[in-house]
Motif scaffolding. Structure first.
Motif, PDB file in Angstrom:
ATOM      1  N   GLU A   1      39.127  42.587  30.620  1.00  0.00           N
ATOM      2  CA  GLU A   1      37.711  42.063  29.976  1.00  0.00           C
ATOM      3  C   GLU A   1      37.593  42.235  28.427  1.00  0.00           C
ATOM      4  O   GLU A   1      36.905  41.861  27.816  1.00  0.00           O
ATOM      5  CB  GLU A   1      36.479  42.229  30.867  1.00  0.00           C
ATOM      6  CG  GLU A   1      36.274  43.641  31.119  1.00  0.00           C
ATOM      7  CD  GLU A   1      36.708  43.893  32.549  1.00  0.00           C
ATOM      8  OE1 GLU A   1      36.469  44.490  33.445  1.00  0.00           O
ATOM      9  OE2 GLU A   1      37.773  43.009  32.902  1.00  0.00           O
TER      10      GLU A   1
ATOM     11  N   TYR B   1      37.696  40.504  25.355  1.00  0.00           N
ATOM     12  CA  TYR B   1      36.431  39.666  24.987  1.00  0.00           C
ATOM     13  C   TYR B   1      35.711  40.356  23.927  1.00  0.00           C
ATOM     14  O   TYR B   1      34.301  39.702  23.682  1.00  0.00           O
ATOM     15  CB  TYR B   1      35.764  39.051  26.060  1.00  0.00           C
ATOM     16  CG  TYR B   1      36.758  38.305  26.926  1.00  0.00           C
ATOM     17  CD1 TYR B   1      36.692  36.752  26.658  1.00  0.00           C
ATOM     18  CD2 TYR B   1      37.212  38.482  28.011  1.00  0.00           C
ATOM     19  CE1 TYR B   1      37.614  35.885  27.159  1.00  0.00           C
ATOM     20  CE2 TYR B   1      38.122  37.427  28.830  1.00  0.00           C
ATOM     21  CZ  TYR B   1      38.419  36.192  28.468  1.00  0.00           C
ATOM     22  OH  TYR B   1      38.932  35.667  29.322  1.00  0.00           O
TER      23      TYR B   1
ATOM     24  N   ASN C   1      30.297  41.174  23.647  1.00  0.00           N
ATOM     25  CA  ASN C   1      31.056  40.925  24.954  1.00  0.00           C
ATOM     26  C   ASN C   1      30.856  39.393  25.425  1.00  0.00           C
ATOM     27  O   ASN C   1      30.039  39.036  25.664  1.00  0.00           O
ATOM     28  CB  ASN C   1      30.801  41.788  25.995  1.00  0.00           C
ATOM     29  CG  ASN C   1      31.873  41.400  27.412  1.00  0.00           C
ATOM     30  OD1 ASN C   1      32.673  40.645  27.220  1.00  0.00           O
ATOM     31  ND2 ASN C   1      31.591  42.377  28.402  1.00  0.00           N
TER      32      ASN C   1
ATOM     33  N   LYS D   1      32.921  37.490  27.232  1.00  0.00           N
ATOM     34  CA  LYS D   1      33.486  36.863  28.493  1.00  0.00           C
ATOM     35  C   LYS D   1      33.074  35.914  29.214  1.00  0.00           C
ATOM     36  O   LYS D   1      33.376  34.972  29.484  1.00  0.00           O
ATOM     37  CB  LYS D   1      33.788  38.216  29.297  1.00  0.00           C
ATOM     38  CG  LYS D   1      34.614  37.874  30.565  1.00  0.00           C
ATOM     39  CD  LYS D   1      34.868  39.262  31.402  1.00  0.00           C
ATOM     40  CE  LYS D   1      35.940  39.240  32.480  1.00  0.00           C
ATOM     41  NZ  LYS D   1      36.172  38.213  33.493  1.00  0.00           N
TER      42      LYS D   1
ATOM     43  N   GLU E   1      34.194  32.109  29.294  1.00  0.00           N
ATOM     44  CA  GLU E   1      34.708  31.689  30.681  1.00  0.00           C
ATOM     45  C   GLU E   1      33.564  30.551  31.562  1.00  0.00           C
ATOM     46  O   GLU E   1      34.330  29.702  32.221  1.00  0.00           O
ATOM     47  CB  GLU E   1      34.660  32.735  31.729  1.00  0.00           C
ATOM     48  CG  GLU E   1      35.737  33.809  31.404  1.00  0.00           C
ATOM     49  CD  GLU E   1      35.921  34.713  32.268  1.00  0.00           C
ATOM     50  OE1 GLU E   1      35.242  35.169  32.901  1.00  0.00           O
ATOM     51  OE2 GLU E   1      37.196  35.541  32.154  1.00  0.00           O
TER      52      GLU E   1
END
Length: 1507
Positions: free
Chosen positions: A594, A597, A612, A614, A618
Motif C-alpha cells: 500500500e 499509493y 494515501n 489507496k 481502489e
C-alpha cells in the motif's frame, strides 16, 4: 561511487587575468561568481585510491559581486593566506584554512582589474583598476600607497620574483610598463610593441639574462624597438627577461637590461581534427602564459581554440612548440583558456591547472604534457536532476547555461565523469526525464518552451517537438499513451512524453513523431468528465509508477487525480492553497504494497503533504471525491518547496528541497525530520536520491552548484527556523545586482562584450544575459528567468499583494486619475501678474505670410508688380518672358487667374510646412477645396487632428470613414488608445474598438463599451470578463477578479479565486458566495477550511459562525463545540499552555460531568434533541476519516481529530449504538496514545469513563457482541493509564492525580513512542523502563488506598497472552526487516570498497552483516556469538508472518497496550512497594517476559527481572 561528499562547483570566472592560483603542497583556488572555491590536489586530498587525487574542499564566501582576482601568498609558512579582488570594490585577505577574512580594504574607486601578492615581500598585495590607479597594500602594517602611472585601463600586473620593488603592468591598449614602487611608481621601462590588450605577464624564473642565448641580430623579424624613455642608470643592471601575451596573437619576450623586445612568437592556427579553422576562432582569443620554474628555456601559452602550447625558446627562429596532449584526442579544452597555475604536490609532481571558457578545470602533468584529470563546472542554475532508471548511476543535470550534463556517478576511475550536451538546446534546461526502459533516451524541456529528446549514446543532435509551450517547461513525465495517440492506426509507442509548461497546459508528445502535433490533454479531461467551468492552470504532472493514475498539480494549489484510459477524474485534493511545484509517487517496491499509493507534494507554501490514495483509487468512485485531510503533514521548511523525492531504499523516506536554502530528509510515516543539509548558498531547485547508495543524495540550487551529500554526515536534523532563511535572503540580496553604473567610456572592457557575443556554433550555450557568464550578468539573467519558472516571484504569485500593477491597474484607477487632472488644471487658471508688455494679446499668425511680405517691399518693386500685372491682364497671350515674370512674382496670383492662385497657395503651403505649422497648410488646402488631399497628406505625416477629422464629412461618407480609421491608427501610435476607441465607436466599429481596448489592457473600459453597445449574450463580453479576471488573479487582486468571474457567470471560479488568499475572511466570503450560487460542495469545503483557520487562532466564536454557513456542516459544529468545551476544561485544569479569550457564551457556566455538559450545550445551542437529529449528525460525521496520529502530529490538529472521535462516541451513546460508541472512544484513546500525548489520554479517560469501563460492559451485554475485542482494548488502555499514574505517584506522592500527570507529561513523549508496536526499538523503550525512579525517602510509608489496590488487581486484564504473542511476532518482523536493511547497506558499502581496492577478502561483507546485527545489543552476550545468515533471517521473517496470519482478525484490528511493558511496570511497582502486587501476578508477569521477551528491545529487562 565512493562514500564521500562531492561538489560540482560553479564555473571559474571568465576574462580575468588572474582569478585562479595554487600553492605548493596542493591547494588550488579559483574565483567563481562571488566566491572562491578551494580544491585540494595530490595525496592530501584523501581521494579514494584509483580515482584522481583532488577534492573540492570549501568556499571563501564574503564578496557581494563577481570576484575578479585571486592570488595566494607564495611565501613558505603562509601558504594559507590569499587575497581576492571583486567588482564590489574591495580587496579581501583570507585565511584559506579557516575560510575567514583576515582583513580587507576598499581603496579603489573604480572596478579592480588586476591583483598580485608579491613573491618577494611577504605582506605586499598590489592591485590595479580600470582607470589606471595602482594600490600597494602592506598587510602587516595596514599601510597603503596610491600610484597613478598612466590614465589607461590596467589589464594585468605581475610583481617581479627577483626584485622586491619592480612591478610589470599591462594595459588594454597594448602598452607594458615596469615601475619601481619604492620611487613612487617611477617608470623604469615602457615596452612598446603590442597593439591590443595585454592578457598576461610572466617574469623569467631565473634572474639575469644568461639563460637564453638570444642574440639581438638573430631576431630578424623586427627592427630594434627604441624604449620609451632613456634612463641613465637603471637599478636592473643585471636584467631579467619578461614575457607578455596579448590579444594581438603574439607573445613577446623583453629584455629588462636593454628595455626592448628580443623575441616575438606568433600563435599558430591549428587545424581542428575533422574540419578547417572556424573563422570566428581568430577573433576570440585570450593569451595567457606560464614560465615554468625549472625550465627557463620553455614557455607555456594558450592558443585560439583552447589548446595549450609548450614553446622552445632556444629555437626562436623556428617557432618550435609542442602541443599538450597531442596524442589523445578530446583531452584539450574546447574553448579559450583564461588562467594557468603551476602546482607542486607533496609527492613532488609538477602540475599545471587551467581554467577555460568551456567550463572545465583541467590538470596537466608537466612531465608528460598529458591531462591528469578534469573538474567540470556549471555556468547556470542547476534546475533539474534525474537518475536514469536503466543505466544505473547516470545522473542528468539540467543547467541554466544551456547545457545538459550527464554525470556517470559510478565511474571508478573518475569521480567527475561528466559529458556535456549542448546541441539544439540553446536555452536554460529547466526539466529532464529519462525514458523508463529505453537506454540513453533523455527528454528535456527549456526555459523558452522547447521539448526535445536526446539519445545520449550517439552524437546526433536531439529531436525537437514541433509544438512549443508558450512559457517555461516546468515538468516532463513519461506515461501511457492517451487518446488521440492511443487511438491512432497501426503501431504506437508504449509510452508517450507529457510536458507541463508555464502557461498551464499539459501536452502529450508522440516520441515517434515529434514533428507531428502534440495534444493538449485538457480537451480529453473536459470530454471525459463533462466539465463546464474553467479548467485550472496546470503546473505539475506526475504518473504513478504502474501507469494507471496521473496526478496534475495546479496553480490554485489543488491536485487532481485521473484514471486511464480516458482520464476520468476520481479525486481532487484541496490541501495546498498555493501553486504546486512538485508531486512524487512512492516507489512500488516498499515492504507493504500500500506504500505505492503514497503521494507527496510541495507547493509555494512551506508545508509538504503526503496523501494515501489507496482507498480512493481502489473504490473507483462514480463522482470525484474531494480530499481535504492529508495522511501526513511535514512542516519545518520556511520557504517554498521546489522538489521532493522518495528514497528508493526505504519505506516512506522522503527528501525535499526548498527556497529556504536547505534539503530535508523525512520519515513520512512518523512525520519525523531526520536530517537537514545546509551546504548550498542559494535556493534549492532540485533533489534526487542516489539509486545505489541509501545514504547519498544529490541536490542542485541557484548557487550554480550540485552537491552530493550523505545523510549520515549531517549534524542538523531539521530546517533552520527563521534565522537561517533570513541570512539566505541577505545573501541573495547581496548577490550581484545590476549596478546603476556610470556610463563607461567605450574604452573600458568593451571587447569582452563583443568577445562573448560573437560566438561560434556552440557559443550560444551562454546564458542569454550577456557578458561575463559566471560573473555578474549571469546572475541577473537567472534572477529574471526564475519568475516564470516557479511563479513565486513578485507579481506572479497570488500570495503576495504585488507592488507593481501591470497596465491592468491603470484600468482600475482611471476615474481617480482624471479627477486629479481636473484639479490641477483649475489651479493653473488664474494667471500670474505679468509685465505689461506681455499682457497684450498675441497676434494670430498670418495665413499668407510670404505674399504679405512681398507686398511690403521697396516702392520700385511694387511699381514693377503693377506693370507686370497690367501686362498679364491685358495682353492677348502671354509670351515666355511674361510667364517667367509671373512665376517669379507668385504673389500676383491673388490678382490673376485661378491656376496662378493655386501656385501661390502651394508656395505658401510649403513655407508653412517648412516652418513647422502643418495646421496652417491644412487650412490653405481647405480654402482651395482639396479636403481629401489634406486628409491624405496629414494621415501620411501622422498629423491628423480632431478638427480635420470633424471636417472630413464635407468630402463624403467614404472619406470620413477612412479618415476616422486613419486617425484611430495615429492615436494608437501616440498611445492614446481610449480616444482611438471612442473614434472607432463614432463610425460604429464596436468590435474593433473593444478589441483595441482589450489588447492594450484597458479591460475596464472595454467591458463598459461592450456592455453598452453589444447584445448581453455576445461571447465577446464573457471572454473580456475571463481574460481580465485571469490577469487580476495573477496580480493578486482576488476580489475584483471574483467580480469578473461573476460577470462571466462562472460563479464556481469566483468562489475559488476569493479563497485563494487563504485567510479566514476571504474563505468565509468565498464560502458564502459559493452557497449563494448553489455550489454546495465547494461552499461546505471552504466554510470548513475557514473554521479550521480560525481554530488555529483559537477563535471559537468565529469558527462556529463559519460552520453555520452550510447545513451539511452541522456535524462539524458539534465537533468544534466539543473541542471548545474540552479546551476550556483543559485550560481550567491548567493542562494546556494556550489561553483563549473568545469562548462562545454557552461554553461557560455549565457544571456536571463532561459528557452531560456536552449534550446539554448541544441541546441548548444547536437544538439537538431527537434521536433522528442525532442519527443525521452521526451519518454526516461517519464519512470523514482522519489519518492515524504520530508523535509529530501538531497538538491542535491532534485535538481536533480526537474530538471528532469523541463526538462520534457521544452521538452513538445518544442513539444507544454502544458498539459504535466503544469503537469511537477507543479510536480517540489510541490517537492520543500514538501521538505520545499521555495527558490527553488520561483526560479522555477521566471525562468519558469517570467510573471506569463497567457501564459499557453492561451496555454491550452478551459476550457475542462483535465489539468485545474493541472493548477489551479500551479497558486495557484505561487500566494502563491508571497503572502509569500509580507508578509515578509512588515516586512523587501527591494528593492530586492531575499533578502526577503533569509531572509525567514532560517525559511521556519519548515514553509513548515505543508503544507504536511496529516500530519499537531499543532507543525508544529504554528511557522508560530503565530510568531508575527517584528512590523514595525511606521514612515515607506508602499506604495503598483501596483505589490503588483495585487498579493493581484489575491489571490482570493487561496480561493477555494472545496479545503478547502477537506483539512479539510483530516486533520480530520489524527487527528482522531492520537487520536486513542494515545488511543491504553494509553489503553495498563493501561492494564499493571492493570495486575500488580490487577486493579485500571475500567474506568481509558477511562479517559486516554480523557486526551490524550484534551492534545494537551490546548487552546480549550470547547473541554476539551467533551471527545470523540471510536464510536464517528470512526463515525467522516467514515464521513470524505466518504466526501473525493465524491470529483472529478481532485481535489484530484493535491495538492493545504493550503487554511486556505492563509486566515490567508491575514488577517495578512490586519491587518499590513490596506486598502491593500479589505473588501470582508477579509470577505471571515473569512468565510472559520469559516467554515473549526474546527480541532485543526487551532482552536486557527480562534478564534483570527474571534471573
Amino acid at each position: 561511487m565512493g562514500q564521500e561528499p562531492r561538489t560540482l562547483p560553479p564555473s571559474p570566472n571568465w576574462y580575468c587575468a588572474r582569478c585562479s592560483d595554487a600553492v605548493p603542497g596542493g591547494l588550488f583556488g579559483f574565483a567563481a561568481r562571488t566566491s572562491v572555491f578551494l580544491v585540494r590536489v595530490g595525496p592530501s586530498a584523501g581521494a579514494i585510491p584509483g580515482t584522481p587525487p583532488f577534492r573540492v574542499v570549501g568556499e571563501l564566501v564574503g564578496h557581494t559581486e563577481r570576484v575578479s582576482g585571486f592570488t595566494f601568498s607564495h611565501h613558505p609558512g603562509q601558504y594559507n593566506l590569499c587575497a581576492t579582488s571583486s567588482d564590489d570594490g574591495t580587496v579581501k585577505i583570507w585565511d584559506a584554512e579557516t575560510k575567514t577574512v583576515v582583513t580587507e580594504h576598499a581603496l579603489h574607486q573604480h572596478t579592480i582589474s588586476a591583483l598580485h601578492w608579491s613573491p618577494q615581500v611577504k605582506d605586499l598585495i598590489v592591485s590595479g583598476d580600470e582607470k589606471g590607479v595602482v594600490f600597494c597594500y602592506w598587510l602587516n602594517r595596514n599601510d597603503s600607497q596610491h600610484l597613478f602611472i598612466e590614465p589607461r585601463t590596467i589589464f594585468c600586473l605581475t610583481c617581479s620574483p627577483h626584485h622586491e620593488d619592480l612591478v610589470a603592468i599591462g594595459y588594454k591598449d597594448g602598452i607594458v610598463v615596469i615601475i619601481d614602487i619604492s620611487k613612487k611608481g617611477e617608470v623604469i621601462h615602457r615596452l612598446r610593441g603590442h597593439d591590443d590588450e595585454i592578457h598576461s605577464i610572466a617574469w623569467c624564473p631565473l634572474p639575469g639574462e644568461d639563460c637564453l642565448s638570444i642574440n639581438q641580430e638573430e631576431n630578424s623579424e623586427e627592427p630594434e624597438i627604441p624604449n620609451g624613455k632613456v634612463i641613465a642608470q637603471t637599478p636592473v643592471t643585471n636584467g631579467c627577461y619578461l614575457a607578455t601575451g596579448s590579444k594581438d596573437q603574439t607573445i613577446r619576450i623583453w629584455s629588462c637590461s636593454r628595455g626592448r623586445g628580443v623575441m616575438i612568437l606568433k600563435l599558430p592556427f591549428l587545424k581542428r581534427r575533422g574540419g578547417g579553422i572556424d573563422p570566428t576562432i581568430k577573433e576570440r582569443l585570450w593569451l595567457t602564459l606560464h614560465w615554468p620554474k625549472d625550465q627557463p628555456t620553455q614557455l607555456v601559452s594558450s592558443c585560439f581554440g583552447g589548446e595549450l602550447l609548450l614553446w622552445d625558446l632556444t629555437q626562436s627562429w623556428r617557432r618550435k612548440f609542442t602541443l599538450f596532449s597531442a596524442s589523445s584526442e578530446g583531452q584539450n579544452h574546447s574553448r579559450i583558456v583564461f588562467n594557468l597555475c603551476p602546482l607542486q604536490t607533496e609527492d613532488d609532481k609538477q602540475l599545471l591547472l587551467s581554467t577555460s571558457m568551456d567550463r572545465d578545470v583541467k590538470c596537466w602533468n608537466m612531465a608528460t604534457l598529458e591531462c591528469c584529470w578534469t573538474l567540470p563546472s556549471l555556468g547556470g542554475f542547476a534546475y533539474s536532476l534525474a537518475f536514469s532508471p536503466v543505466d544505473m548511476g547516470c545522473l542528468a543535470i539540467g543547467v541554466g547555461d544551456g547545457m545538459i550534463r550527464i554525470w556517470n556517478t559510478l565511474s571508478i576511475k573518475n569521480n567527475y565523469d561528466v559529458k556535456n550536451f549542448w546541441q539544439g538546446v540553446k536555452s536554460k534546461v529547466t526539466a529532464l526525464c529519462w525514458h523508463p526502459t529505453k537506454e540513453g533516451c533523455l527528454a528535456f524541456g527549456t526555459d523558452d518552451g522547447k521539448v526535445g529528446l536526446y539519445d545520449t549514446y550517439s552524437n546526433k543532435p536531439p529531436q525537437i517537438s514541433s509544438t512549443y509551450h508558450k512559457k517555461t517547461v516546468y515538468t516532463l513525465a513519461w506515461g501511457p499513451p492517451l487518446p488521440p495517440i492511443a487511438l491512432g492506426e497501426g503501431d504506437r509507442p508504449s509510452l508517450t512524453l507529457y510536458s507541463c509548461g508555464g502557461e498551464g497546459i499539459v501536452l502529450q508528445h508522440n516520441p515517434w513523431k515529434l514533428g507531428g502535433e502534440a495534444y493538449d490533454i485538457n480537451k480529453l479531461i473536459r470530454d471525459a468528465n463533462s466539465i463546464k467551468y474553467k479548467l485550472p492552470v496546470h503546473t505539475e504532472i506526475s504518473w504513478k509508477a504502474d501507469g494507471k493514475i496521473m496526478a496534475l498539480g495546479n496553480e490554485d494549489g489543488s491536485i487532481e487525480i485521473f484514471q486511464v484510459p480516458n482520464l476520468k477524474l476520481i479525486c481532487t485534493i484541496q490541501q495546498h492553497h498555493k501553486l504546486v511545484n512538485t508531486i512524487s509517487w512512492h516507489h512500488e517496491h516498499g515492504s507493504q504494497p500500500e506504500l505505492s499509493y503514497l503521494m507527496a507534494s510541495g507547493s509555494n507554501n512551506a508545508v509538504i503533504y503526503v496523501h494515501n490514495l489507496k482507498s480512493v483509487i481502489e473504490s473507483n468512485p462514480e463522482s470525484p471525491v474531494t480530499i481535504t485531510e492529508p495522511y501526513r503533514t511535514l512542516s519545518g521548511h520556511t520557504a517554498k518547496i521546489t522538489s521532493v523525492a522518495w528514497s528508493p531504499h526505504h519505506d516512506g523516506r522522503l527528501v525535499s528541497a526548498s527556497y529556504d536554502g536547505t534539503a530535508q530528509v523525512w520519515d513520512t510515516l512518523r512525520e519525523e525530520p531526520l536530517c537537514n543539509f545546509r551546504g548550498h548558498r542559494g535556493r534549492l531547485l532540485c533533489v534526487a536520491w542516489s539509486p545505489l547508495d541509501p545514504d547519498c543524495i544529490y541536490s542542485g540550487a541557484d548557487d550554480f552548484c550540485v552537491y552530493k551529500w550523505l545523510t549520515s554526515m549531517q549534524e542538523h536534523s531539521r530546517p533552520p527556523q527563521g534565522k537561517k532563511s533570513i541570512e539566505l535572503e541577505k545573501k541573495r540580496l547581496s548577490q550581484p545586482k545590476p549596478k546603476p553604473k556610470k556610463k563607461k567610456k567605450p574604452t573600458s572592457r568593451a571587447p569582452i562584450k563583443q568577445e562573448v557575443c560573437d560566438g561560434n556554433e556552440d557559443e550560444s550555450i551562454r546564458e542569454s544575459s550577456g557578458p561575463v557568464e559566471n560573473g555578474v550578468s549571469d546572475q541577473e539573467g537567472e534572477e529574471e528567468a526564475r519568475e516564470p519558472e516557479f511563479p513565486g516571484g513578485v507579481a506572479s504569485v497570488a500570495s503576495r499583494e504585488p507592488v507593481t500593477c501591470t497596465p491592468v491597474s491603470s484600468g482600475f484607477d482611471k476615474s481617480k486619475v482624471t479627477i486629479n487632472n481636473k484639479v490641477t488644471l483649475l489651479k493653473k487658471e488664474p494667471p500670474k501678474e505679468k509685465p505689461e508688455s506681455l499682457t497684450k494679446k498675441r497676434k494670430a499668425r498670418s495665413m499668407l505670410p510670404l505674399t504679405t511680405s512681398l507686398d511690403h517691399r521697396s516702392k520700385e518693386e511694387l511699381h514693377q508688380d503693377c506693370l507686370v500685372l497690367a501686362t498679364a491682364k491685358h495682353s492677348k497671350e502671354l509670351n515666355e518672358d511674361m510667364s517667367a515674370d509671373l512665376d517669379e512674382r507668385f504673389h500676383l496670383g491673388l490678382f490673376t487667374d485661378r491656376a496662378a492662385l493655386y501656385r501661390m497657395i502651394e508656395v505658401e503651403g510649403k513655407g508653412h510646412l517648412e516652418n513647422g505649422h502643418p495646421e496652417l497648410f491644412h487650412q490653405l488646402m481647405l480654402w482651395k477645396g482639396d479636403l481629401k488631399g489634406v486628409l491624405q497628406t496629414a494621415a501620411e505625416r501622422g498629423e491628423l487632428t480632431d478638427t480635420l477629422v470633424a471636417m472630413a464629412p464635407v468630402a463624403g461618407y467614404q472619406v470620413w470613414l477612412w479618415a476616422v480609421e486613419a486617425f484611430a491608427k495615429q492615436l494608437c501610435f501616440q498611445d492614446q488608445y481610449v480616444k482611438a476607441a471612442s473614434h472607432l465607436l463614432s463610425i460604429h466599429k464596436v468590435y474593433e474598438a473593444v478589441e483595441l481596448l482589450k489588447s492594450n489592457h484597458f479591460y475596464r473600459e472595454a467591458i463598459a463599451v461592450a456592455k453598452a453597445r453589444l447584445r448581453p449574450e455576445d461571447p465577446i463580453l464573457k471572454d473580456l470578463y475571463l481574460t481580465w479576471g485571469a490577469i487580476l488573479e495573477k496580480d493578486g487582486h482576488y476580489a475584483v477578479a471574483a467580480k469578473c468571474y461573476l460577470g462571466a457567470a462562472s460563479a464556481y471560479d469566483a468562489a475559488k479565486v476569493l479563497a485563494k488568499k487563504g485567510d479566514a475572511a476571504s474563505l468565509k466570503t468565498a464560502a458564502e458566495l459559493a452557497s449563494i450560487v448553489g455550489e454546495d460542495e465547494l461552499s461546505s469545503s471552504l466554510a470548513l477550511r475557514c473554521a479550521q483557520e480560525l481554530l488555529l487562532a483559537r477563535n471559537w466564536v468565529g469558527a462556529q459562525e463559519a460552520l453555520k454557513l452550510h447545513g451539511s456542516l452541522k456535524g462539524q459544529r458539534l465537533v468544534f463545540c466539543l473541542l471548545e468545551l474540552l479546551s476550556k476544561h483543559l485550560e481550567e485544569r491548567q493542562l494546556s499552555e494556550a489561553k483563549s479569550s473568545s469562548y462562545n457564551a454557552w461554553a461557560a457556566g455549565i457544571e456536571g460531568p463532561f459528557v452531560e455538559r456536552v449534550t446539554a450545550v448541544w441541546k441548548s445551542a444547536f437544538s439537538l434533541d431527537t434521536p433522528e437529529q442525532y442519527q443525521a449528525a452521526l451519518q454526516q460525521l461517519q464519512s470523514i476519516k482522519y489519518p492515524s496520529a504520530t508523535n509529530n502530529t501538531p497538538s491542535k490538529q491532534l485535538l481536533l481529530h480526537i474530538c471528532h472521535d469523541l463526538t462520534l462516541a457521544v452521538l452513538s451513546q445518544q442513539v444507544a449504538s454502544w458498539d459504535a460508541a466503544v469503537e469511537a472512544l477507543l479510536r480517540a484513546v489510541i490517537r492520543s496514545y500514538d501521538s505520545g500525548n499521555f495527558t490527553i489520554m488520561q483526560e479522555v479517560h477521566s471525562a468519558f469513563l469517570p467510573e471506569g469501563c463497567g457501564h459499557l460492559r453492561d451496555k454491550l451485554g452478551e459476550h457475542q457482541s462483535p465489539t468485545i475485542p474493541a472493548f477489551k482494548s479500551l479497558e486495557a488502555f484505561f487500566i494502563y493509564g491508571h497503572l502509569y499514574e500509580f507508578w509515578w505517584s509512588l515516586s512523587r506522592p501527591s494528593p492530586k492525580s492531575s499533578v502526577w500527570v503533569r509531572a509525567a507529561q514532560r517525559r511521556t513523549t519519548s515514553i509513548e513512542q515505543s508503544e507504536q508496536i511496529n516500530s519499537a526499538s531499543p532507543e525508544e523503550t529504554d528511557p522508560k523502563v530503565s530510568e531508575p525512579e527517584p528512590s523514595r525517602p525511606p521514612e515515607l510509608d506508602v499506604r495503598l488506598t483501596e483505589a490503588s489496590k483495585q487498579i493493581l488487581i484489575t491489571c490482570k486484564e493487561l496480561f493477555s497472552e494472545k496479545h503478547a504473542s502477537l506483539q512479539n511476532s510483530q516486533r520480530t518482523v520489524a527487527e528482522v526487516q531492520e537487520t536486513l536493511a542494515e545488511m543491504i547497506r553494509q553489503h553495498q558499502k563493501s561492494q564499493v570498497c571492493k570495486s575500488t581496492t580490487n577486493g579485500p577478502d571475500e567474506n568481509e561483507s558477511e562479517q559486516v552483516a554480523e557486526q551490524s546485527l550484534s551492534s545494537p545489543q551490546r548487552e546480549c552476550k550470547e547473541e554476539k556469538n551467533q551471527p545470523l545468515s540471510l536464510p536464517e533471517l528470512t526463515k525467522r521473517l516467514t515464521e513470524a508472518n505466518e504466526r501473525i496470519a493465524k491470529f483472529p482478525e478481532s485481535i489484530k484490528t484493535w491495538p492493545f497496550p504493550d503487554v511486556l511493558e505492563c509486566c515490567l511496570i508491575l514488577l517495578h511497582i512490586g519491587s518499590q512497594c513490596p506486598g502491593s502486587v500479589t505473588q501470582d501476578m508477579q509470577q505471571q508477569a515473569q512468565e510472559l517476559l520469559q516467554k515473549y521477551g526474546n527480541t532485543k528491545v526487551y532482552k536486557r529487562y527480562c534478564q534483570t527481572f527474571c534471573t
